[in-house]
Design a protein around this motif. Structure first.
Motif, PDB file in Angstrom:
ATOM      1  N   LYS A  61      -2.451   7.066   0.381  1.00  0.00           N
ATOM      2  CA  LYS A  61      -3.687   7.662  -0.120  1.00  0.00           C
ATOM      3  C   LYS A  61      -3.549   8.064  -1.579  1.00  0.00           C
ATOM      4  O   LYS A  61      -2.564   8.665  -1.989  1.00  0.00           O
ATOM      5  CB  LYS A  61      -4.041   8.885   0.728  1.00  0.00           C
ATOM      6  CG  LYS A  61      -5.394   9.483   0.406  1.00  0.00           C
ATOM      7  CD  LYS A  61      -5.720  10.630   1.350  1.00  0.00           C
ATOM      8  CE  LYS A  61      -7.090  11.226   1.050  1.00  0.00           C
ATOM      9  NZ  LYS A  61      -7.413  12.340   1.982  1.00  0.00           N
ATOM     10  N   ASP A  79       0.862  -1.181   0.000  1.00  0.00           N
ATOM     11  CA  ASP A  79       0.000   0.000   0.000  1.00  0.00           C
ATOM     12  C   ASP A  79       0.900   1.233   0.000  1.00  0.00           C
ATOM     13  O   ASP A  79       1.618   1.500   0.965  1.00  0.00           O
ATOM     14  CB  ASP A  79      -0.891  -0.016   1.248  1.00  0.00           C
ATOM     15  CG  ASP A  79      -1.920   1.113   1.247  1.00  0.00           C
ATOM     16  OD1 ASP A  79      -1.803   2.026   0.406  1.00  0.00           O
ATOM     17  OD2 ASP A  79      -2.821   1.087   2.103  1.00  0.00           O
ATOM     18  N   MET A 118      -3.235   6.044  -4.114  1.00  0.00           N
ATOM     19  CA  MET A 118      -2.516   5.054  -4.905  1.00  0.00           C
ATOM     20  C   MET A 118      -3.233   3.707  -4.829  1.00  0.00           C
ATOM     21  O   MET A 118      -3.817   3.361  -3.804  1.00  0.00           O
ATOM     22  CB  MET A 118      -1.084   4.895  -4.390  1.00  0.00           C
ATOM     23  CG  MET A 118      -0.269   6.180  -4.410  1.00  0.00           C
ATOM     24  SD  MET A 118       0.025   6.778  -6.100  1.00  0.00           S
ATOM     25  CE  MET A 118       1.170   5.534  -6.688  1.00  0.00           C
ATOM     26  N   THR A 119      -3.198   2.963  -5.915  1.00  0.00           N
ATOM     27  CA  THR A 119      -3.830   1.654  -5.959  1.00  0.00           C
ATOM     28  C   THR A 119      -2.904   0.614  -5.338  1.00  0.00           C
ATOM     29  O   THR A 119      -1.761   0.461  -5.798  1.00  0.00           O
ATOM     30  CB  THR A 119      -4.155   1.238  -7.399  1.00  0.00           C
ATOM     31  OG1 THR A 119      -5.022   2.211  -7.983  1.00  0.00           O
ATOM     32  CG2 THR A 119      -4.834  -0.122  -7.428  1.00  0.00           C
ATOM     33  N   PRO A 120      -3.345  -0.087  -4.307  1.00  0.00           N
ATOM     34  CA  PRO A 120      -2.480  -1.111  -3.697  1.00  0.00           C
ATOM     35  C   PRO A 120      -2.166  -2.211  -4.704  1.00  0.00           C
ATOM     36  O   PRO A 120      -2.974  -2.545  -5.561  1.00  0.00           O
ATOM     37  CB  PRO A 120      -3.326  -1.645  -2.534  1.00  0.00           C
ATOM     38  CG  PRO A 120      -4.345  -0.587  -2.263  1.00  0.00           C
ATOM     39  CD  PRO A 120      -4.633   0.038  -3.601  1.00  0.00           C
ATOM     40  N   TYR A 121      -0.942  -2.761  -4.579  1.00  0.00           N
ATOM     41  CA  TYR A 121      -0.543  -3.890  -5.414  1.00  0.00           C
ATOM     42  C   TYR A 121      -0.645  -5.164  -4.592  1.00  0.00           C
ATOM     43  O   TYR A 121      -0.198  -5.211  -3.445  1.00  0.00           O
ATOM     44  CB  TYR A 121       0.888  -3.714  -5.920  1.00  0.00           C
ATOM     45  CG  TYR A 121       1.498  -5.023  -6.365  1.00  0.00           C
ATOM     46  CD1 TYR A 121       0.981  -5.705  -7.459  1.00  0.00           C
ATOM     47  CD2 TYR A 121       2.558  -5.583  -5.672  1.00  0.00           C
ATOM     48  CE1 TYR A 121       1.515  -6.917  -7.859  1.00  0.00           C
ATOM     49  CE2 TYR A 121       3.106  -6.795  -6.061  1.00  0.00           C
ATOM     50  CZ  TYR A 121       2.587  -7.456  -7.157  1.00  0.00           C
ATOM     51  OH  TYR A 121       3.101  -8.658  -7.543  1.00  0.00           O
TER      52      TYR A 121
END
Length: 328
Positions: free
Chosen positions: A137, A134, A139-142
């Motif tokens: 805020k 993560d 950003m897309t978690p991988y």
């Protein structure tokens, strides 16, 4: 920094991760030592010994893998299984700024009546190993997932990196109860992680974690394979007490194992036990429930309670102060 000039004896290595590079092999790695961190994690729970061992192994893997995480990033490792130990979850929080410690927390969920007299990993059944990063805020978690494979959690992590990241990776870990003289018995862990560096940086490849499970040796050939095999043969000579310490500093360990590989060390990262739970977070999580829902959660004593699975913190709240009014 050259190891020959590093005053390793003057540095406290407990609860730290030391990154290094083998210049002759194009391999990077980390040495981790956990002591107080494990005590902080395990004393919150009364786990059976086999569960404690699994949590200790998972926490050590988290420290070794998490050191690559950037400032303020969060790393999550999770095992979900159909065995007696249903889940093991760990979180690694990158430091807020350079020079500050990272934080680790962990917990396990298990069926006590299904535990056996077998080895710790025998308590884990079919399932999957997952890693999530993560970045904060906005950003897309991988997330990457691979089936549980091998005979240890370390082997599962190696399979994850081969399958989902295409990074040849090797772990050598040791953990157990320390019985040093004049010191209370407590858990201690230590380990080494090796990773062959491709042209891209770690965690760049984002495979879907499906299909046949790859091995590290499937990913190297030619000179890379020779370098990888040589480093692994050297790592095979390590002893448990060398991994755990505390008498052998990581710098001395690296010289013992890899002196012909040109080991170079970087700044060590301190790690501490830490939990992010708080009353405000509990209230925020309850804010999505209506007054009618909150009423169903209220105890006979007229309170809404919550317990943190990671640190054991107990929260006791007035139901009139949480949730929202559905009629509003």
């Amino acid at each position: 920094m050259s190891l020959s000039s590093l005053p390793g004896q003057q540095i406290a290595w407990d609860d730290s991760v030391l990154p290094f590079q083998l210049d002759a092999s194009d391999i990077r790695g980390r040495v981790a030592r956990l002591d107080g961190v494990l005590d902080g994690i395990l004393r919150q729970h009364d786990y059976p010994p086999v569960v404690e061992a699994l949590v200790a192994e998972m926490a050590l893997l988290t420290a070794l893998i998490g050191q690559t995480v950037k400032l303020r990033w969060k790393l999550q490792l999770q095992v979900q299984s159909k065995g007696p130990v249903r889940m093991i979850a760990t979180d690694y929080y990158g430091p807020d700024e350079d020079g500050k410690p990272a934080q680790i927390r962990a917990y396990a969920s298990y069926d006590a009546d299904r535990l056996t007299d077998g080895a710790p990993y025998d308590q884990v059944g079919d399932g999957y190993f997952a890693i999530m990063i993560d970045q904060g805020k906005g950003m897309t978690p991988y997330q990457g997932i691979t089936p549980l494979d091998g005979a240890s959690l370390a082997a599962c992590a190696e399979a994850y990196f081969a399958q989902s990241e295409q990074l040849p990776t090797r772990f050598s870990l040791s953990f157990g109860r320390s019985v040093e003289a004049d010191t209370p018995e407590h858990w201690r862990a230590g380990g080494v992680m090796l990773q062959h560096m491709p042209k891209a940086s770690p965690f760049v490849a984002q495979g879907d974690g499906t299909g046949d499970v790859l091995k590290a040796t499937d990913l190297v050939s030619g000179d890379e394979e020779e370098n990888w095999n040589r480093a692994n043969i050297l790592l095979d000579t390590v002893e448990d007490l060398e991994l755990i310490g505390p008498s052998v500093p990581p710098t001395d360990l690296l010289l013992r194992l890899f002196h012909e590989e040109g080991p170079r060390v970087f700044d060590a990262q301190a790690v501490r036990f830490g939990c992010t739970c708080s009353e405000d977070r509990v209230r925020q999580s309850l804010s999505i429930y209506s007054a009618k829902d909150i009423e169903k959660m209220t105890t006979d004593e007229g309170r809404v309670t919550a317990d943190c699975q990671f640190c054991g913190a107990h929260y006791d709240l007035d139901p009139a102060t949480v949730g929202f009014d559905a009629e509003a």
